[in-house]
Design an enzyme around this catalytic site. Structure first.
Site, PDB file in Angstrom:
ATOM      1  CE  LYS A 130      -1.901   3.195   1.940  1.00 41.23           C
ATOM      2  NZ  LYS A 130      -1.374   4.160   1.221  1.00 41.23           N
ATOM      3  CD  GLU A 185      -2.365   8.937   0.766  1.00 43.62           C
ATOM      4  OE1 GLU A 185      -1.297   7.893   0.578  1.00 43.62           O
ATOM      5  OE2 GLU A 185      -3.059   9.013   1.846  1.00 43.62           O
ATOM      6  NE  ARG A 186       1.174  13.606   1.167  1.00 44.79           N
ATOM      7  CZ  ARG A 186      -0.657  13.070   1.133  1.00 44.79           C
ATOM      8  NH1 ARG A 186      -1.546  13.282   0.260  1.00 44.79           N
ATOM      9  NH2 ARG A 186      -0.930  13.348   2.322  1.00 44.79           N
ATOM     10  CB  CYS A 210      13.329   8.999   7.538  1.00 41.17           C
ATOM     11  SG  CYS A 210      14.832   8.145   7.089  1.00 41.17           S
ATOM     12  CD  GLU A 221       9.553  13.553  10.351  1.00 42.23           C
ATOM     13  OE1 GLU A 221       9.129  13.606  10.241  1.00 42.23           O
ATOM     14  OE2 GLU A 221      11.005  13.495  10.001  1.00 42.23           O
TER      15      GLU A 221
END
Ligand code: NAD
Length: 499
Positions: A173, A176-177, A281, A384
């Site tokens: 999965k 969605e971007r 990250c 962040e």
């Protein structure tokens, strides 16, 4: 308007939920495609295909499974430019950076080609009288992964390459971007010889994720993304009895000691702080010079370098340093945090707020920002930002600098720049962070080591790739065997002769 699909059982399949998300072109701010958001029923359908495909795949011997990955590596190299372009178009990162995203995933696939060696079990001959003991690693069955937008090639490959090498089926999965590259990867795996149904892509949002979390057949979930979602997925997945590993957010500190090569440190900070618009990250988001004199020298070196950064769309060529951030919402959040830094008293030394690019006024570009005199209580330090914003926190001693990295709730990566081996060694030993760089700003371990942070950057106990991945995607079975005495005692071994 292009309508993207899911990839189920070897075919592109249109979404049936009636729900879609916009896939943006971050450079222009336009919607370039619609991605279907799967319903619970669509996830269940994918799981049913996986259940059908997985046993036959697990029965293929590891060497043949590895050959599919070998072919996949060839195909990734063949299509590198096409993959990088699709990645840049949806994510916004520069083309060389997008090719790096594919390459770092490819290297994990190369590692997984060692599956026959990595899956070898253990054997004890004569553990007791006539007793042998052996252990084997068996696949879990149907596994799943939920991935973030910022590495749409590498992170899916971190997960599906070892899962599939171990004989599992894998349901991806993706974010969605930027869902196009994950769909292309699934196609390439099948072109490489993977049977249909072993790797599927279900596009979606929370509804699809919740369906995965509550599906009783799915044995394990890998997640990479922000910490609040990592916590949610870890808690819910574990409560459902699944094996779960979740990787969250970060706030990576780079300590600059007074004896560091200041040019080297400044170059490293600019690349690690602003590369990929800070959407990594493992980006360095906090510079910690030790002593005011070090801080002044560092800022003096940083400012001209930051002011020279070229920000633009990936189509503008390879001398662009970084592109837009991923969405308008991400841009607005960064701008809000910059304002909070100013309001809370940090000094904005490089101000990127007025940045605008002719012809791309609607794109999600954010100019580079550098803060000095940031303190521990400010929101720009605790949160962040995930944008091109570097905060400088001045420490008065090595212990204070170490304490900053230790006390922060995130513990993904950190670095120290120094010429003193003793300080570097002490730092690496004592700091409670998962990945450490010594004069290396983004210490991302290579595929044959493991990747993972500490504290709120990780939930679960096994890291990504390297030997840990082969543990995560298999179960150990240990067999103790004793055979009753057989033919050798009852049989006649001397040549029969007539009595
Ligand atoms: P995100 O948490 O918004 O999304 C990650 C995934 O979770 C996506 O697939 C998304 O669809 C899904 N998701 C989002 N909201 C959800 C919800 N409410 N319920 C269920 N699922 C949900 O993260 P992102 O913005 O895509 O990625 C950026 C974040 O990922 C940053 O925090 C970054 O530090 C982190 N990250 C961490 C690592 C690491 O290895 N530690 C690596 C890359 C990125």
């Amino acid at each position: 308007m292009q309508e993207l699909t899911h990839y189920l059982n070897g075919a592109h399949v249109n979404g049936t939920s009636g729900r879609f998300a916009d896939v943006m072109n971050p450079a222009t701010g336009e919607v370039q495609a619609k991605v279907p958001l799967a319903s619970k029923e669509e996830v269940a359908r994918a799981v049913a295909y996986a259940v059908e495909a997985q046993p036959a795949w697990a029965a293929v011997n590891p060497q043949r499974r590895a050959r599919v990955l070998m072919k996949f590596v060839d195909l990734l190299n063949r299509d590198m430019d096409k993959l990088a372009e699709a990645l840049s178009r949806e994510h916004g990162k520069t083309l060389p950076d997008a090719a790096g995203d594919v390459q770092r995933g490819l290297e994990v696939v190369e590692y997984c080609i060692g599956a026959p060696q990595l899956l070898k079990g253990e054997y004890t001959d004569s553990a007791g009288p006539g007793i042998d003991m052996y252990s084997m690693r068996q696949p879990l069955g149907v596994t799943a992964g939920i991935t973030p937008f910022n590495f749409p090639a590498m992170i899916p490959m971190w997960m599906f390459a070892p899962a599939i090498a171990c004989g599992n089926a894998f349901l991806l999965k993706p974010s969605e971007r930027d869902p196009s590259v994950p769909l292309m990867l699934a196609e390439l795996m099948e072109e490489a010889g993977l049977p249909k149904g072993v790797l599927q892509v279900v596009n979606g949002d929370k509804e699809a994720v919740d369906a995965i979390l509550h599906d009783p057949v799915i044995q394990s979930i890998g997640f990479v993304g922000s910490t609040p979602i990592a916590e949610y997925i870890y808690g819910t997945g574990c409560a459902q009895g699944k094996r779960v590993q979740c990787f969250g957010g970060a706030k990576n500190h780079m300590i600059v000691m007074p004896d560091a090569d200041m040019d080297q440190a400044a170059d490293a900070l600019v690349g690690a702080g602003y590369g990929a618009a800070g959407e990594r990250c493992m980006a360095i988001s906090v510079a910690v010079p030790v002593g005011d004199e070090t801080a002044d020298r560092l800022i003096e070196k940083l400012v001209p370098r930051i002011e020279k950064l070229k920000v633009g769309p990936y189509t503008a060529g390879n001398d662009i340093d970084y592109g837009p951030v991923v969405t308008g919402a991400a841009k607005a959040n960064i701008e809000r945090l910059v304002q909070s830094g100013i309001d809370q008293g940090a000094k904005l030394v490089v101000d990127g707020r007025d940045f605008s690019l002719q012809g791309y006024e609607e794109g999600f570009f954010v100019g580079p920002h550098l803060f000095d005199h940031v303190t521990k209580d400010m929101e720009i330090y605790t949160t962040e930002i995930f944008g091109p914003v570097l905060s400088t926190v001045r420490a008065q001693s090595y212990e204070e600098a170490l304490g900053l990295a230790m006390d922060h709730e995130y513990g993904n990566g950190t670095a120290i720049f120094t010429r003193d081996g003793d300080a570097a060694r002490d730092f690496a030993n004592r700091v409670n962070v998962g990945m450490i760089g010594i004069n290396v700003p983004i210490p991302v371990p290579l595929a044959y080591h493991t990747f993972g942070g500490w504290k709120k950057s990780v939930f679960g106990d096994l890291n990504q790739h390297g030997p840990d991945a082969f543990k995560f995607y298999t179960r150990t079975k240990t067999v103790t065997s004793r055979w009753p005495s057989g033919i050798k005692e009852g049989g006649e071994f001397s040549i029969p002769v007539m009595e």
